[in-house]
Write an enzyme that holds these catalytic residues in place. Structure first.
Site, PDB file in Angstrom:
ATOM      1  N   CYS A 177       0.797  -1.229   0.000  1.00 51.90           N
ATOM      2  CA  CYS A 177       0.000   0.000   0.000  1.00 51.90           C
ATOM      3  C   CYS A 177       0.830   1.280   0.000  1.00 51.90           C
ATOM      4  CB  CYS A 177      -0.935   0.027   1.210  1.00 51.90           C
ATOM      5  SG  CYS A 177      -1.815  -1.507   1.479  1.00 51.90           S
ATOM      6  N   HIS A 313      -2.534   8.060   6.214  1.00 49.91           N
ATOM      7  CA  HIS A 313      -2.806   6.800   5.513  1.00 49.91           C
ATOM      8  C   HIS A 313      -4.290   6.467   5.689  1.00 49.91           C
ATOM      9  CE1 HIS A 313      -1.694   3.112   3.552  1.00 49.91           C
ATOM     10  NE2 HIS A 313      -2.213   2.387   4.537  1.00 49.91           N
ATOM     11  N   HIS A 350      -9.656   2.870  -1.009  1.00 52.17           N
ATOM     12  CA  HIS A 350      -8.238   2.536  -0.848  1.00 52.17           C
ATOM     13  C   HIS A 350      -7.682   2.107  -2.208  1.00 52.17           C
ATOM     14  CE1 HIS A 350      -4.477   1.306   0.576  1.00 52.17           C
ATOM     15  NE2 HIS A 350      -4.819   0.520   1.602  1.00 52.17           N
ATOM     16  N   SER A 599      19.953  37.638 -59.185  1.00 49.76           N
ATOM     17  CA  SER A 599      20.910  38.719 -59.396  1.00 49.76           C
ATOM     18  C   SER A 599      21.750  38.946 -58.146  1.00 49.76           C
ATOM     19  CB  SER A 599      20.176  39.984 -59.836  1.00 49.76           C
ATOM     20  OG  SER A 599      21.113  40.982 -60.228  1.00 49.76           O
TER      21      SER A 599
END
Length: 983
Positions: A177, A313, A350, A599
């Site tokens: 994870c 978390h 998750h 020219s």
């Protein structure tokens, strides 16, 4: 003001797709609104996911999750995949590939030129396990190695590096994870160690079928009701989600120097592992989490009291949440007065391997915008967490930043098994003002198809209409930070048109050379290139270099219409402007393969080719103009007849053959007046009868001057006015040639025919568009003729014409260094709308569900009338169609453009051997990459050895007994043997 240590990393780009949102901007809007991407699945979705009615009726079944919709769709053509190969490619790898493209595009660094590293992570590949293994719907001809390469995690980072042509390290990181937050840590270390200059870091988690739901079990980590409520009193587990995100990182000093848009600054990152000091392998550890957070603080040299937000978390599990709060409380040695707390899992579920980067993106946006995102689900803190007695709080509504000083946030990611990661972010520095120094800017776009190009145009036009960005920055970003694809668009923005893209040029020209045309006397006008002189430093420097070598004030002459009519001023002034334009084009990467001057324009070609140095060329042109100016006056007449159609009297000379039906004649005023009565013509505004007998008195003196200077052989080919064909070294170094050049007729039409014998793009490098007009009267073999400067009667800015020419050259396939257009000016790379992927369905449905066919596409356009192939061609075409998964393949379609690759080539050769009884060498498809050419190769092999039927039959029998792996090895050995014999 923030002080930096020199070890900071800048976040310069972001991209992602999350449940309920398809872009980072949409994701942020939903985060601020508290909108949850986790949802209940419909019966139709559950049916498609193979969820039976019996399973749905089971106690504890939850038909919810964070689904990522549209994962079966992929822009296979853009990335070079055949429909067959796209159908078996892990959707995680497809989605991450597109996300990586958008992230680098968002950063303005997709164009290459620097070492870019890739650090990526993915979840377990359920597509291979559930959709492909043992499924009869899988396309035929696939070998186990094919499926492995298409689905193994190990190929994730390398696949991005291959398709985006990134040459830094490509490393797949897997720590459960915490994986994608660890990729950011590894990327930061790589940047600080100079393994790369830019790093792409992120992760993806897509676990098909994504609309399946899950089974809740008592005591498990999955929520009973499909709600993830981190740190809440009612928290009882997590909900699975699917998503992808990637960030683009650079060393802060490099990002600042390069004008990158910085979204956040990484002050420091840390990674560790819990070790064995916990109750079990999958259990979290207070000690391990606290150590990694403290390490990140120490490495960042940041006082924990200055951190105002933590993206946790936050799994909402009874064990995980209390441990995380305890670890944070221990880690914050100097607790802040107040620190907000949240977890993106409450909204999108998750994301497993992509969870860390999802939280990182949320925290980066929070410090950039200076707001604390809400957690509207929150009711009361989980009493087991001890939140009420800590400095941490969960806010239900959007809140201002809780602390004074630089905005700082922490991001945590904890992997099952104990690999912990933490990052400390800070608000970006205020961007340095960069006012534009030019009034006009070139905007370019490219795409793999006309449809995608039009969509890109509409997206960018809508973006520009919103305002808020400097057009100079937009121009710089699209010119230097994007992939160059076949279908192209260019527009000049600024001035009265501002950001309008309605007036644009489009096309898809093949790469071709450019040839320069340099006009002669008569094309000059007062103020020519004045705006370039004011706004283009390279042009101005070259013009100043010329001015320093002339016996008069060049800048005054260029502004004076009267003096520009005098030959002694006109010719050196024209030379200086044309030479300076050529130098500007050279600075922009446009270099001629050949040249032709009219020219006096031939002197510019000769100077650029090395026949004369710049001082010598200017001395000659100045002397030539002075000698001609001292001669008696004369007249010139333009006649709408070809040179071979003219019947000229003795006192009238052919001065120029300009086009198949256009010539110029010259003579005394009286002679031209008499001749004018016999033809329809137009007098030219010239003071002398150039390229006529009236020039003869100056030729000896001029030849002597050329002899003294000593011309050299040309290094770049150019066409002679005298012969109308390529000049030779003998001619270029002969002083007599340059005398004849002043007297003889200008064979411009013949010279142009020589110059465009092969398809080229013609560019007039001088004032006006006289030569461009003449060139368009010739057969340019599909080429384009463009001018560099406006016509004197055009109400245009010089940059309008010059930049338009640059854009149209680029569209035509000419090599143009788009980055050099403003290389002398500091500009910012700004976020712009991303590429519009043209996704089609490439999917193998679950066994047992109602199958939908694999998407069959026509990769290349086919003619309106298709002639069905016969014989060998029909067999070859049929094999290609089957193994590539494409319904219609034309005889001249390229194998590699259709998405073919070397592994599939061995299968195609084996099938051809079996069906046509001809053994092709291993490299046959590389040498003959179309069905027609491969069929012709088969015929050649039959003709070479017609008498070896017995030997061939034995070989065929041997091949039929080989496994695909053995056949592939045998073909490789044959190829190696051929390469050795050829060397």
């Amino acid at each position: 003001m923030t002080e930096y240590t020199g070890l900071e990393i800048a976040v310069v780009g972001m991209a992602g797709r999350f449940p309920g949102s398809s872009t980072v901007d949409e994701f942020w809007e939903k985060v601020l609104a508290g909108e949850v991407g986790v949802r209940r699945f419909t019966d139709e979705e559950l049916d498609a996911a193979g969820v039976s009615a019996e399973r749905r009726a089971e106690p504890g079944f939850v038909p919810m999750g964070g689904a990522l919709d549209g994962i079966e769709f992929f822009d296979a053509k853009l990335f070079g995949y055949s429909p067959r190969d796209a159908a078996v490619l892990d959707p995680q790898q497809r989605v991450f590939l597109e996300c990586a493209w958008h992230a680098l595009e968002h950063a303005g660094h997709l164009g290459g030129g620097r070492e870019v590293g890739v650090y990526a992570s993915a979840s377990v590949d359920t597509y291979l396990l559930r959709h492909l293994w043992g499924n009869p719907a899988v396309p035929g001809g696939l070998q186990p190695l094919d499926l492995l390469l298409a689905n193994d995690k190990d190929t994730l980072a390398s696949r991005v590096a291959y398709h985006l042509d990134l040459t830094g390290p490509a490393i797949t990181v897997q720590t459960a994870c915490s994986s994608s937050l660890v990729t950011i840590h590894v990327a930061c270390q790589a940047l600080l160690g100079h393994d790369c200059d830019i790093a792409l870091a992120g992760g993806v988690s897509i676990r098909p079928p994504v609309h399946e739901g899950y089974q809740h079990t008592e005591g498990g980590i999955l929520a009973a009701d499909g709600r993830c409520l981190p740190f809440d009193a009612e928290a009882h587990g997590v909900v699975a989600g699917n998503g992808v995100a990637a960030v683009v990182l650079r060393r802060l000093e490099d990002a600042l120097a390069d004008g990158d848009t910085i979204h956040a600054v990484i002050k420091g990152t840390a990674v560790n592992n819990d070790g064995a000091s916990k109750v079990g392998f999958t259990a979290p550890s207070v000690t391990g989490q606290a150590r990694v957070i403290r390490a990140a603080h120490d490495l960042s040299e940041v006082d924990s009291s200055t951190i105002g937000y933590v993206e946790a978390h936050g799994t909402a599990t009874p064990l995980g949440d209390p441990i995380e709060v305890a670890a944070l409380t221990q880690a914050f040695v100097h607790p802040p007065q107040a620190c907000a707390f949240g977890s993106v899992k409450a909204l999108i579920g998750h994301l497993d391997a992509a969870a860390g980067v999802a939280g990182f993106v949320k925290a980066a946006l929070a410090v950039r915008e200076g707001v604390v995102p809400p957690s509207p689900y929150f009711t009361a803190p989980n009493p087991e967490t001890g939140l009420e007695d800590s400095p941490f709080f969960v806010n239900r509504e959007v809140a201002p930043w809780p602390l004074e000083g630089p905005r700082r946030a922490g991001v945590s990611g904890f992997g099952m098994g104990g690999t912990n990661a933490h990052a400390v972010l800070e608000e970006p520095p205020s961007p340095e003002p960069m006012p534009p120094t030019r009034s006009r800017h070139l905007v370019v776009l490219s795409a793999a198809s006309e449809k995608a190009l039009q969509e890109s145009r509409e997206r960018l036009a809508a973006h520009l209409a919103e305002g808020g960005q400097e057009l100079a920055d937009v121009s710089h970003t699209v010119r230097t930070g994007r992939k160059v694809l076949r279908h192209r668009l260019a527009a000049v923005v600024g001035g009265q048109a501002a950001g309008d893209l309605s007036e644009a040029w489009t096309g898809s020209g093949d790469r071709r050379d450019v040839v320069f045309l340099f006009p002669g006397q008569g094309s000059q006008y007062a103020g020519m290139a004045a705006q370039l002189t004011a706004e283009e430093p390279v042009f101005r420097a070259a013009l100043d270099e010329c001015a320093a070598l002339l016996p008069f004030d060049l800048h005054e002459v260029l502004a004076d219409a009267d003096r520009l009519t005098r030959t002694e001023f006109t010719q050196p002034a024209l030379f200086a402007v044309e030479y300076s334009l050529a130098k500007l084009w050279e600075h922009w990467g446009v270099r001629p393969s050949a040249m032709l001057g009219h020219s006096v324009g031939e002197y510019v070609a000769a100077c650029l080719a090395g026949v004369f140095s710049l001082p010598d060329a200017l001395e000659l042109v100045t002397a030539r103009g002075a000698l001609m100016g001292a001669l008696p006056g004369g007249a010139m007449l333009s006649v709408p007849l070809g040179a071979d159609q003219l019947d000229l009297p003795e006192d009238v000379s052919l001065a120029a053959s300009n086009a198949p039906n256009l010539s110029t004649v010259a003579g005394t005023f009286e002679a031209i007046e008499r001749f004018e009565q016999t033809v329809t013509g137009r007098r030219l505004h010239t003071s002398h009868a150039f390229h006529s007998a009236m020039i003869d008195p100056m030729l000896g003196e001029f030849a002597a001057l050329v002899s003294r200077i000593g011309p050299r052989a040309p290094r770049i080919p150019f066409v002679s006015n005298v012969s109308g064909t390529w000049i030779t070294a003998e001619e270029a170094t002969d002083p007599g040639y340059w005398a004849r050049h002043a007297r003889a007729a200008v064979r411009f039409s013949e010279g142009l025919t020589t110059l465009v014998a092969e398809p080229v793009t013609v560019l007039e490098v001088g004032p006006g568009n006289v030569l461009t007009t003449l060139a368009r009267q010739h057969d340019l073999r599909g080429g384009t003729a463009l001018g560099s400067l406006r016509h004197p009667r055009e109400d245009k800015h010089d940059l309008d014409t010059m930049l338009a020419a640059a854009g149209r050259l680029w569209i035509a396939g000419v090599s143009v260094d788009l980055g050099a257009l403003t290389a002398d000016e500091r500009r910012r790379r700004v976020p712009l709308p991303g590429y519009p992927f043209e996704r089609a369905r490439h999917w193998v449905d679950l066994p047992g569900t109602a199958p939908r066919p694999i998407e069959v596409v026509e990769v290349l356009p086919q003619p309106a009338e298709v002639v069905l192939p016969q014989g060998d061609l029909a067999v070859v075409t049929g094999i290609w169609q089957e193994l590539l998964g494409i319904a219609r393949i034309g005889p001249d379609d390229d194998y590699f453009e259709l998405g073919g690759h070397s592994l599939l080539a061995t299968q195609i050769l084996a099938r051809i051997t079996a069906e046509l009884h001809v053994t092709l060498p291993a490299g046959a498809i590389f040498e003959a990459p179309t069905p027609r050419r491969l069929a012709a190769r088969i015929d050649e092999l039959r003709d070479v050895e017609p008498a070896q039927d017995d030997e061939f039959a034995a070989l065929l029998a041997e091949i039929r007994d080989m496994s695909p792996e053995e056949l592939r090895a045998e073909l490789d050995r044959e190829r190696d043997a051929q390469e050795i014999s050829q060397s």
